[in-house]
Design a protein around this motif. Structure first.
Motif, mmCIF file in Angstrom:
data_model
loop_
_atom_site.group_PDB
_atom_site.id
_atom_site.type_symbol
_atom_site.label_atom_id
_atom_site.label_comp_id
_atom_site.label_asym_id
_atom_site.label_seq_id
_atom_site.Cartn_x
_atom_site.Cartn_y
_atom_site.Cartn_z
ATOM 1 N N ARG A 1 22.690 2.625 -11.498
ATOM 2 C CA ARG A 1 23.990 3.253 -11.701
ATOM 3 C C ARG A 1 24.536 3.898 -10.434
ATOM 4 N N ASP A 2 23.666 4.432 -9.591
ATOM 5 C CA ASP A 2 24.104 5.035 -8.328
ATOM 6 C C ASP A 2 23.486 4.260 -7.166
ATOM 7 N N ILE A 3 22.518 4.833 -6.484
ATOM 8 C CA ILE A 3 21.791 4.114 -5.443
ATOM 9 C C ILE A 3 20.302 4.232 -5.742
ATOM 10 N N VAL B 1 14.147 -11.704 -15.120
ATOM 11 C CA VAL B 1 13.784 -10.312 -15.407
ATOM 12 C C VAL B 1 14.947 -9.421 -15.000
ATOM 13 N N CYS B 2 15.340 -8.502 -15.885
ATOM 14 C CA CYS B 2 16.364 -7.513 -15.567
ATOM 15 C C CYS B 2 15.758 -6.127 -15.741
ATOM 16 N N LEU B 3 15.743 -5.362 -14.662
ATOM 17 C CA LEU B 3 15.191 -4.016 -14.661
ATOM 18 C C LEU B 3 16.327 -3.008 -14.659
ATOM 19 N N ILE B 4 16.303 -2.086 -15.620
ATOM 20 C CA ILE B 4 17.357 -1.087 -15.764
ATOM 21 C C ILE B 4 16.892 0.196 -15.093
ATOM 22 N N GLY B 5 17.555 0.563 -14.000
ATOM 23 C CA GLY B 5 17.173 1.727 -13.222
ATOM 24 C C GLY B 5 16.693 1.291 -11.850
ATOM 25 N N GLY B 6 17.022 2.105 -10.829
ATOM 26 C CA GLY B 6 16.657 1.762 -9.467
ATOM 27 C C GLY B 6 15.684 2.735 -8.839
ATOM 28 N N GLY B 7 14.784 3.282 -9.652
ATOM 29 C CA GLY B 7 13.761 4.190 -9.144
ATOM 30 C C GLY B 7 12.444 3.469 -8.900
ATOM 31 N N LEU B 8 11.394 4.261 -8.718
ATOM 32 C CA LEU B 8 10.099 3.690 -8.351
ATOM 33 C C LEU B 8 9.507 2.811 -9.445
ATOM 34 N N THR B 9 9.716 3.152 -10.725
ATOM 35 C CA THR B 9 9.174 2.295 -11.787
ATOM 36 C C THR B 9 9.740 0.890 -11.688
ATOM 37 N N ALA B 10 11.060 0.784 -11.609
ATOM 38 C CA ALA B 10 11.691 -0.538 -11.527
ATOM 39 C C ALA B 10 11.290 -1.263 -10.251
ATOM 40 N N LEU B 11 11.263 -0.551 -9.137
ATOM 41 C CA LEU B 11 10.991 -1.199 -7.862
ATOM 42 C C LEU B 11 9.536 -1.638 -7.741
ATOM 43 N N TRP B 12 8.589 -0.823 -8.221
ATOM 44 C CA TRP B 12 7.194 -1.252 -8.203
ATOM 45 C C TRP B 12 6.975 -2.429 -9.152
ATOM 46 N N THR B 13 7.682 -2.442 -10.282
ATOM 47 C CA THR B 13 7.574 -3.583 -11.202
ATOM 48 C C THR B 13 8.131 -4.834 -10.547
ATOM 49 N N ALA B 14 9.296 -4.711 -9.913
ATOM 50 C CA ALA B 14 9.884 -5.854 -9.216
ATOM 51 C C ALA B 14 8.952 -6.345 -8.118
ATOM 52 N N MET C 1 32.873 16.256 -6.767
ATOM 53 C CA MET C 1 32.007 15.173 -6.315
ATOM 54 C C MET C 1 31.372 14.427 -7.480
ATOM 55 N N HIS C 2 30.993 15.147 -8.536
ATOM 56 C CA HIS C 2 30.293 14.524 -9.644
ATOM 57 C C HIS C 2 31.159 14.480 -10.890
ATOM 58 N N ARG C 3 30.963 13.443 -11.625
ATOM 59 C CA ARG C 3 31.523 13.378 -12.981
ATOM 60 C C ARG C 3 30.454 13.879 -13.941
ATOM 61 N N PRO C 4 30.728 14.899 -14.780
ATOM 62 C CA PRO C 4 29.701 15.470 -15.651
ATOM 63 C C PRO C 4 28.962 14.404 -16.428
ATOM 64 N N GLY C 5 27.623 14.434 -16.286
ATOM 65 C CA GLY C 5 26.782 13.522 -17.037
ATOM 66 C C GLY C 5 26.817 12.117 -16.524
ATOM 67 N N GLY C 6 27.567 11.837 -15.457
ATOM 68 C CA GLY C 6 27.706 10.468 -15.015
ATOM 69 C C GLY C 6 27.298 10.277 -13.585
ATOM 70 N N ALA C 7 27.765 9.171 -13.013
ATOM 71 C CA ALA C 7 27.411 8.823 -11.662
ATOM 72 C C ALA C 7 28.202 9.669 -10.673
ATOM 73 N N VAL C 8 27.784 9.624 -9.411
ATOM 74 C CA VAL C 8 28.535 10.262 -8.349
ATOM 75 C C VAL C 8 29.871 9.551 -8.231
ATOM 76 N N GLU D 1 26.435 0.299 -13.798
ATOM 77 C CA GLU D 1 26.002 1.119 -14.930
ATOM 78 C C GLU D 1 25.671 0.248 -16.138
ATOM 79 N N VAL D 2 24.471 0.425 -16.667
ATOM 80 C CA VAL D 2 24.096 -0.277 -17.897
ATOM 81 C C VAL D 2 24.680 0.470 -19.086
ATOM 82 N N ILE D 3 25.375 -0.250 -19.929
ATOM 83 C CA ILE D 3 26.014 0.329 -21.113
ATOM 84 C C ILE D 3 25.091 0.252 -22.313
ATOM 85 N N ASP D 4 24.421 -0.883 -22.457
ATOM 86 C CA ASP D 4 23.524 -1.097 -23.598
ATOM 87 C C ASP D 4 22.702 -2.340 -23.308
ATOM 88 N N TRP D 5 21.686 -2.541 -24.105
ATOM 89 C CA TRP D 5 20.881 -3.748 -23.978
ATOM 90 C C TRP D 5 20.316 -4.122 -25.342
#
Length: 482
Positions: A78-80, A48-61, A1-8, A231-235
């Motif tokens: 990178r995932d959901i 504005v580009c927010l990297i990550g889809g957790g609460l920090t990014a969403l509250w900032t948005a 199901m998972h790729r080691p160290g990566g996304a589902v 997936e963000v590669i770099d910025w």
């Protein structure tokens, strides 16, 4: 199901249901099928580009969209949304901050420490206010938290915490003696020489999956573009390179403001690598318990609980009458590795189940239905930050050390003010633009982090043996923000 160290690798809802009880519950109840949103597949331009889809990014948005509806805002996940710590945590919306008030006072001064404590307490109410306003049904119930003191050494720590709260005059902490606890809670040893507790009213029980996924829907309704499986590669200043996980197309987002909000998962990115240390915390959830059992246990809806052991544990009574209970103890992995294989450590799961039964024997043989875990982010000085450089347009928030469910809301509001160039009470808080030192290179990082975990175990053993507050813990305190 998972790729080691990566996304589902299997982006089906069934794969995401296995991330945590919280996400599984969303799908099982029909609230959210966890089907990923469309990825970004071509280069684009946003404000504005927010990297990550957790609460920090969403509250900032959310804060930015409310402040300026004309802003073009993108979230790249990178995932959901909620795949990381935001969808895996213990569901404490608390005023906890990794650095103690005394530690903040030593570094930033008395007034700054008070301002930080007041902001954290206010944030608990702010999360409740916004979730009600926006119709986010996340089981928010502010019943406070109980930190049980189950030995003489722990009672010393409980009274010291209450005394510190009184000195700063912001937290409204209470010491509940053995008779009070014995009359209200089914914990072992209650009575004249049994368990006491510190009670902090500034904590609410929430369902973190409902919160983060609900917030993602709200920001979309405000015009924010949420791209999943991207997936963000770099910025760099003004540019974010990404890759769509379905199809593999790559591109660049051009943006005046770039905000990095990846918490423990950021350790995989070269520009973050030594700024954050991923430390795993694991959790279990039981089957629902009967009301009669809860009456014997004594925990009310909205109450969370812990105790004063040094190797942290934390729990809540869920809205559907389960225990959700977690703790530290899993080791740090070489090179700040993040891998799905690290989310399951049977020894830790067994210890959590045993510890929970020690807390509340009335739970009996209640079955554990879910086991999960994930990395949280630790800064070298255990000092979270909400930072933004107006010269480069790059911002960063994180280092919550597991206290992020509420702190992310404060981070989002603070980052919004910083991005918009506002001088406010939030931008003057001591964590705004705080810069932590880098973690040491390997092997020093590996040795130090795992010795710290071992030291907490030894501190607990020392207190059980001596009955006095641990000298080991006192020596480690400056390294853990106390």
């Amino acid at each position: 199901m998972h790729r080691p160290g990566g996304a589902v690798s299997d982006a089906s809802p069934d794969a995401y249901r296995q991330v945590s009880f919280w996400l599984d519950d969303l799908a099982a109840s029909g609230i959210d099928d966890l089907r990923p949103r469309a990825p970004l597949t071509a280069s684009a331009r946003f404000d504005v580009c927010l990297i990550g889809g957790g609460l920090t990014a969403l509250w900032t948005a959310y804060s930015l969209a409310k402040a300026d509806p004309d802003l073009r805002i993108a979230v790249l996940e990178r995932d959901i949304a909620g795949f990381g710590a935001s969808g895996r945590n213990g569901g404490w919306c608390s005023a906890l901050f990794p650095r103690s008030a005394s530690s903040l006072e030593r570094e930033h001064g008395y007034d700054a420490a008070i301002a930080m404590r007041r902001a954290m307490i206010d944030t608990v109410g702010e999360v409740g206010r916004v979730t009600e306003l926006e119709g986010i049904e996340c089981d928010f119930a502010q019943g406070g938290t109980l930190v049980f003191a189950r030995s003489d050494a722990q009672r010393v720590l409980a009274r010291a915490e209450v005394d510190e709260g009184r000195r700063f005059g912001v937290d409204r902490l209470e010491y509940w003696d053995e008779r009070t606890i014995g009359s209200r809670f089914g914990v072992p040893g209650s009575g004249d020489h049994g368990t006491s507790a510190m009670f902090d009213p500034s904590c609410a029980r929430v369902h973190p999956g409902k919160l983060v996924r609900g917030l993602a829907r709200v920001v979309e309704s405000l015009g924010v573009a949420v791209f999943e499986r991207t997936e963000v590669i770099d910025w760099s200043a003004g540019r974010v390179r990404f890759r769509a996980l379905h199809g593999g197309s790559e591109g660049t987002v051009s943006a005046r403001h770039v905000i990095v909000a990846t918490e423990g998962y950021g350790a995989r990115l070269p520009r973050v690598r030594r700024r954050i240390l991923p430390l795993y915390s694991l959790m279990i959830a039981t089957e629902p318990l009967p009301e009669a059992t809860w009456d014997e246990i004594g925990l009310e809806h909205g109450q969370t609980f812990s105790d004063y052991r040094h190797l942290l544990v934390y729990g809540q009574r869920t809205a559907d009458n389960r225990f959700a209970f977690g703790g530290r103890g899993a080791r740090y992995h070489w090179g700040s590795a993040v891998d799905p294989a690290f989310e399951r450590v049977e020894e830790v799961f067994g210890h959590l189940h045993e510890t929970l039964r020690e807390f509340f024997p009335a739970m009996g043989d209640a079955r554990v239905t879910h086991r999960w875990g994930g990395p949280l982010g630790v800064a070298r000085d255990w000092h979270p930050t909400a930072s933004y450089n107006p010269k480069t347009g790059v911002g960063l928030a994180g280092g919550y050390v597991g206290d992020g469910l509420s702190t992310t809301n404060l981070a989002g509001r603070t980052l919004a003010d910083l991005v918009l160039g506002r001088d406010t009470e939030l931008t003057r808080l001591p964590w705004a633009n705080h810069r932590s030192p880098l973690w040491e290179p390997e092997p020093l990082r590996f040795v130090g982090a795992n010795l710290g975990i071992l030291g907490m175990r030894l501190a607990d053993a020392e207190e059980r043996y001596t009955g006095r507050p641990s000298l080991t813990a006192r020596m480690l305190a400056p390294l853990t923000g106390h």
